[in-house]
Motif scaffolding. Structure first.
Motif, PDB file in Angstrom:
ATOM      1  N   VAL A 503      -2.958 -13.750  36.398  1.00 55.45           N
ATOM      2  CA  VAL A 503      -4.369 -14.026  36.523  1.00 55.45           C
ATOM      3  C   VAL A 503      -5.186 -13.540  35.254  1.00 55.45           C
ATOM      4  O   VAL A 503      -5.131 -12.307  34.738  1.00 55.45           O
ATOM      5  N   SER A 504      -6.102 -14.350  34.837  1.00 56.97           N
ATOM      6  CA  SER A 504      -7.034 -14.213  33.741  1.00 56.97           C
ATOM      7  C   SER A 504      -7.873 -12.983  33.871  1.00 56.97           C
ATOM      8  O   SER A 504      -8.398 -12.822  35.102  1.00 56.97           O
ATOM      9  N   PRO A 505      -7.929 -12.001  32.949  1.00 62.09           N
ATOM     10  CA  PRO A 505      -9.200 -11.166  33.096  1.00 62.09           C
ATOM     11  C   PRO A 505     -10.456 -11.624  33.546  1.00 62.09           C
ATOM     12  O   PRO A 505     -11.187 -10.861  34.132  1.00 62.09           O
ATOM     13  N   ASP A 506     -10.679 -12.859  32.827  1.00 63.52           N
ATOM     14  CA  ASP A 506     -11.998 -13.513  33.171  1.00 63.52           C
ATOM     15  C   ASP A 506     -12.045 -13.707  34.533  1.00 63.52           C
ATOM     16  O   ASP A 506     -13.274 -13.929  35.200  1.00 63.52           O
ATOM     17  N   GLN A 507     -11.117 -14.000  35.248  1.00 62.23           N
ATOM     18  CA  GLN A 507     -11.334 -14.014  36.763  1.00 62.23           C
ATOM     19  C   GLN A 507     -11.410 -12.747  37.477  1.00 62.23           C
ATOM     20  O   GLN A 507     -12.097 -12.674  38.547  1.00 62.23           O
ATOM     21  N   PHE A 508     -10.409 -11.717  37.028  1.00 64.14           N
ATOM     22  CA  PHE A 508     -10.372 -10.683  38.054  1.00 64.14           C
ATOM     23  C   PHE A 508     -11.173  -9.406  37.686  1.00 64.14           C
ATOM     24  O   PHE A 508     -11.745  -8.710  38.415  1.00 64.14           O
ATOM     25  N   ILE A 509     -11.633  -9.389  36.317  1.00 65.88           N
ATOM     26  CA  ILE A 509     -12.514  -8.286  35.980  1.00 65.88           C
ATOM     27  C   ILE A 509     -13.928  -8.271  36.533  1.00 65.88           C
ATOM     28  O   ILE A 509     -14.182  -7.321  36.813  1.00 65.88           O
ATOM     29  N   VAL A 551     -13.990  -0.496  27.488  1.00 61.52           N
ATOM     30  CA  VAL A 551     -14.580   0.354  28.600  1.00 61.52           C
ATOM     31  C   VAL A 551     -15.596  -0.396  29.209  1.00 61.52           C
ATOM     32  O   VAL A 551     -16.506  -0.967  28.448  1.00 61.52           O
ATOM     33  N   SER A 552     -15.856  -0.522  30.529  1.00 59.73           N
ATOM     34  CA  SER A 552     -16.759  -1.357  31.225  1.00 59.73           C
ATOM     35  C   SER A 552     -18.094  -0.207  31.413  1.00 59.73           C
ATOM     36  O   SER A 552     -17.936   0.826  30.890  1.00 59.73           O
TER      37      SER A 552
END
Length: 720
Positions: A503-509, A551-552
Motif C-alpha cells: 500500500v502506497s504511503p499516499d493512501q494510508f498516511i 515527522v508528521s
C-alpha cells in the motif's frame, strides 16, 4: 261533610302534585279541616318504632304539644287495631286522635261539643288519605335529598359527567361538564339530544353521523366505550379534544340510557404535540430533523418504486460557518441558520422536504422528478442552482451584513435496493467533493467515488491491525554526494497488507493522520531507525551513514515529543548526529514559536533537522533564519522539469543560494536524470536523492547497494 273531604283531598293533591314538602302540605291540609270543623288545635304525629314525634302542630306551643303527645300515646295503646278515634277531654277542650295508617296520628281539638258520627266517619277516611300523602311527601323528600347528595357528589368532581336516556336526550349533567362545554345552567342541556348538540362533527368539522358514533355503537353492543381521539363541541362552536368513557344502563336486557364521563384533554394534546414536535422537528429552525427525514425518505423510496419517477437528495453544508460562530458568536450563527432554513423552503415545492441534520448541515429531498435519469438530474441541478443563488444573497444578522455560500452534494433516488443510510451517505460524499472543488458549488455522486470511499474505509479498518501484526516495513532511498559516495538514506515506511498488497504511503498516511494512528506508527519508525543505526555501528562501511525520518504534524506537536526522541536515542545508545528529522514548512507554521522551542531542545542532544519540500509552502527568511536547521531539501516538483522550465531553474538557483547564505547544506530529491544532477551541481547543490541512484528498497537490498555505490564512488574519485 263530603264537600269538606273533597276540599281536603284537593289540597293534598295540589300539594303533592306540585312537589310540596311535607310541612307545607300539612299546614295547608290541617288549616282547611280546622277552619271547616271549628277546631283550634290540629296536629300530625309521626310514630317510628314506638317513638312519637310531632311533625306539625297548629298552633304550636308547649301546652298543646304535651296534650297532643299524651292523647297520641293513649290512642296508640288503646285503638290502633280498631281504627276508632280516641277522645280525651281537657279543661275547655275535647281532643280527638285519628290513626294515620303506617304513619302515626292526626289530632284535632275544639272547644264545645264533640264531632258527630258523620264527621267522625269522614275524618277517619280523610286520615287514610292524609297518611298516604305524608308517606308520599316523605318519600319524595328522601328522593330529593338523595338527588341533591348525588348532584353534590357529581358537582364535586373535576371530570364532566352527564346521563342520557335511550333516545340520547340528556337526563342530568354536572357542573364540570357545563363548564367544559361552556353552558351556564343544566337546563341548557337537560332534555336535549346531546349528539346533535355536542358530538355532531369530527375535529375537522365534517359531519359525524349518529349511527357511526361510538356512543350509538355502545347502545347496540351493550358494551362500555372508551374514546380518546374525538372532540365534543363547545357552545362557542370550537372543538374540544376529549377522552371519555360511556357506560350503558341495561334493564331487562334493554339499554334504557347511559352515563358518560369525560375530560378536556386540550392541555395533554398540546403537550403531546410539543413532545412530538421536539421528537421530529429541529428546535432552532422548525424544520424536520434527521428522524423525520429518514421516515419521509423511506416513503419516498417506496413511492419512487411504485411510480417509476426519480427523486433526489441534496446535502447542503454552509461554507466557513465555524468562522462566523467564532467571530460573531453563536447567537448570530443561530440567526443565520434560521434565515438559511427559510430561504431553502422558498426554493422548493410544497411537497418537497427541507430538513436540518444539525450544525450547519441541511438536507433537501425532491420527489416526483422525471422517470429519465438525465432529465431528473437536470431538474435537480436547476433546483440546486436556485438554492445557491438564494443562499449567496447578503444576510442582515442584527447589525452585521454577512455573505455566505454553500456546498451541495446531490444523488438521485432511483435504485430501490439502496438503504436509507446509503442514499444519505452518497449525498454526503458528493457534498465533500463540492467542498474540495472550491466550495459554493454543486457536485453529483458517482459510483466510482463510492467505490473509492468504501475501499478507503476498509483500508482504515485494516490499518488499525497493521502495527500489531508487523505489517509495516522500512524502505531506504540512498542519498549521495557529487562523487556518488553514499552519505545516508531517507527511511520511508511501507505497508505490506495481506489483503491489498504493498500500500502506497499516499493512501494510508492521510488515514493514519485522521485516525490518530500516526502517533504509534511514527514512534515505531523512530524506534526502527535507531535500531538500524545501532546495528550499523558495527560495520565501518555503515557506521557514519545518516538516516532521515519524516515527522508528521501531530507527532511533532505532541507535548512529550522531545522526551520521546531523547528516550529512544538513549535507549538504543546511538550517535544522535546520525538521526535527521525531516519537517515540512506547513508543520512548522502550525505554531512557529513552539516549533522553534522543540527543535532547540532536540538540537541540544545533537539531533539534526532538514526542511522537507522546501519552496512549496510559505518560505520566508523571517522565520527561516530563526530555525535551528542543518539542511534544506529542494522539492522534487522543482527538479522534475529543470531541463525545460526556466521558472523551475530560477527557483532552484534561489533555494541553493538561500541555503548557502544561511550556512545550510542543501539536498535535491527526485533526481532522475544526469542532466538534472549536472544542473544542480553546476549551481552549487552537491547532495542528491532520487531514482538516478536508487528507488526506495528494503534493508537487504539497500546494504547490497551500498557496496556497489562505494565501489563506484572509488572509481569516480580515482578518475578525478
Amino acid at each position: 261533610m263530603i264537600k269538606l273531604e273533597h276540599q281536603f283531598l284537593f289540597q293534598i293533591v295540589m300539594a303533592v302534585g306540585n312537589g310540596t314538602d311535607l310541612q307545607p302540605m300539612l299546614q295547608s291540609s290541617l288549616s282547611v279541616m280546622m277552619r271547616k270543623l271549628g277546631c283550634n288545635i290540629g296536629a300530625v304525629v309521626r310514630s317510628t318504632n314506638g317513638t312519637l314525634k310531632i311533625v306539625h302542630c297548629i298552633p304550636y306551643h308547649i301546652k298543646n304539644s304535651k296534650a297532643v303527645l299524651s292523647i297520641s300515646q293513649h290512642s296508640m295503646a288503646e285503638s290502633p287495631a280498631s281504627r276508632q278515634p280516641f277522645m280525651i277531654k281537657t279543661s275547655g277542650h275535647t281532643l280527638m286522635a285519628f290513626i294515620l295508617p303506617d304513619y302515626g296520628m292526626m289530632v284535632l281539638g275544639k272547644a264545645g261539643p264533640i264531632f258527630s258520627k258523620q264527621v267522625l266517619g269522614a275524618l277517619t277516611q280523610i286520615a287514610d288519605k292524609l297518611a298516604t300523602a305524608c308517606i308520599a311527601c316523605e318519600q319524595a323528600q328522601a328522593v330529593k335529598e338523595a338527588q341533591q347528595k348525588a348532584q353534590l357528589l357529581l358537582d364535586s368532581t373535576a371530570e364532566g359527567i352527564y346521563g342520557v336516556d335511550a333516545s340520547g336526550n340528556c337526563t342530568f349533567v354536572n357542573q364540570a361538564a357545563l363548564h367544559i362545554l361552556g353552558y351556564k345552567g343544566a337546563d341548557n342541556l337537560i332534555g336535549k339530544n346531546l349528539h346533535s348538540l355536542i358530538h355532531h362533527s369530527y375535529a375537522d368539522a365534517t359531519p359525524y353521523p349518529e349511527n357511526k358514533c361510538l356512543i350509538h355503537q355502545s347502545f347496540i353492543s351493550h358494551e362500555k366505550i372508551h374514546g380518546n381521539d374525538e372532540v365534543f363541541w363547545h357552545r362557542s362552536g370550537n372543538p374540544i379534544p376529549v377522552e371519555y368513557w360511556l357506560y350503558p344502563i341495561i334493564h331487562d336486557n334493554q339499554v334504557t340510557g347511559a352515563v358518560t364521563t369525560f375530560f378536556d384533554i386540550s392541555e395533554r394534546k398540546a403537550t403531546d404535540d410539543t413532545i412530538k414536535h421536539l421528537a421530529f422537528y429541529d428546535l432552532l429552525t422548525g424544520l424536520p430533523n434527521r428522524r423525520l427525514l429518514m421516515d419521509r425518505l423511506k416513503l419516498a423510496l417506496v413511492a419512487s418504486k411504485r411510480s417509476g419517477q426519480d427523486g433526489a437528495l441534496l446535502f447542503i453544508d454552509l461554507d466557513n460557518f465555524k468562522t462566523l460562530n467564532d467571530t460573531l458568536g453563536h447567537d448570530i450563527g443561530d440567526l443565520l441558520l434560521q434565515m438559511v432554513a427559510h430561504r431553502l423552503e422558498s426554493c422548493v415545492r410544497e411537497g418537497d422536504t427541507v430538513a436540518r441534520l444539525g450544525g450547519d448541515e441541511f438536507v433537501v429531498m425532491l420527489e416526483d422528478l422525471s422517470k429519465k435519469d438525465l432529465e431528473a438530474a437536470a431538474q435537480t441541478k436547476a433546483v440546486c442552482e436556485k438554492i445557491l443563488v438564494s443562499l449567496n444573497q447578503p444576510y442582515q444578522l442584527g447589525t452585521h451584513e454577512y455573505t455566505s455560500t454553500a456546498s451541495i452534494g446531490a444523488t438521485l433516488i432511483k435504485d430501490h435496493q439502496q438503504s436509507l443510510e446509503e442514499v444519505l451517505k452518497q449525498a454526503d460524499i458528493a457534498m465533500y467533493q463540492a467542498k474540495k472543488s472550491g466550495r459554493n458549488t454543486l457536485r453529483f455522486f458517482d459510483q466510482a467515488m463510492m467505490d473509492f470511499i468504501n475501499t478507503r474505509a476498509t483500508l482504515e479498518g485494516n490499518l488499525h491491525k497493521a502495527l500489531d501484526n508487523h505489517q509495516f516495513h522500512l524502505y531506504y532511498q540512498i542519498q549521495v554526494n557529487d562523487l556518488h559516495q553514499p552519505l545516508g538514506a531517507e527511511a520511508l515506511i511501507r505497508w505490506l497488507s495481506p489483503e491489498f498488497g504493498l500500500v502506497s504511503p499516499d493512501q494510508f498516511i492521510p488515514l493514519a493522520e485522521e485516525s490518530g494512528l500516526i502517533l504509534p506508527i511514527g514512534k515505531w519508525v523512530l524506534e526502527s531507525v535507531c535500531l538500524q543505526l545501532k546495528a550499523w555501528e558495527k560495520n565501518a562501511i555503515t557506521r557514519d551513514l545518516v538516516l532521515s525520518v519524516n515527522v508528521s504534524v501531530k507527532q511533532f506537536l505532541q507535548d512529550n515529543f522531545v522526551e520521546q526522541v531523547r528516550s529512544i536515542v538513549q535507549h538504543h545508545a546511538i550517535n544522535p548526529k546520525l538521526l535527521k528529522l525531516e519537517l515540512t514548512e506547513s508543520l512548522l507554521l502550525e505554531s512557529i514559536e513552539d516549533s522553534i522551542a522543540t527543535m532547540n531542545a532536540l538540537k541540544e542532544i545533537n539531533v539534526q533537522f532538514s526542511l522537507d519540500d522546501f519552496g512549496t509552502g510559505y518560505s520566508s527568511l523571517q522565520y527561516l533564519k530563526r530555525l535551528p536547521l542543518n539542511q534544506l531539501k529542494i522539492d522534487q516538483s522543482f527538479v522534475h522539469d529543470l531541463a525545460t522550465d526556466t521558472n523551475d531553474r530560477a527557483i532552484v538557483r534561489t533555494i541553493i543560494a538561500m541555503a548557502h547564505s544561511l550556512n545550510l547544506s542543501v539536498i535535491a530529491e527526485g533526481v532522475e536524470t544526469e542532466e538534472q544532477r549536472q544542473f544542480l551541481l553546476d549551481n552549487g547543490c552537491e547532495l542528491y536523492q532520487g531514482y538516478l541512484f536508487s528507488k526506495p528498497v528494503p534493508i537487504e537490498k539497500f546494504e547490497a547497494l551500498l557496496k556497489v555505490k562505494l565501489n563506484a564512488a572509488d572509481v569516480v574519485k580515482k578518475t578525478k
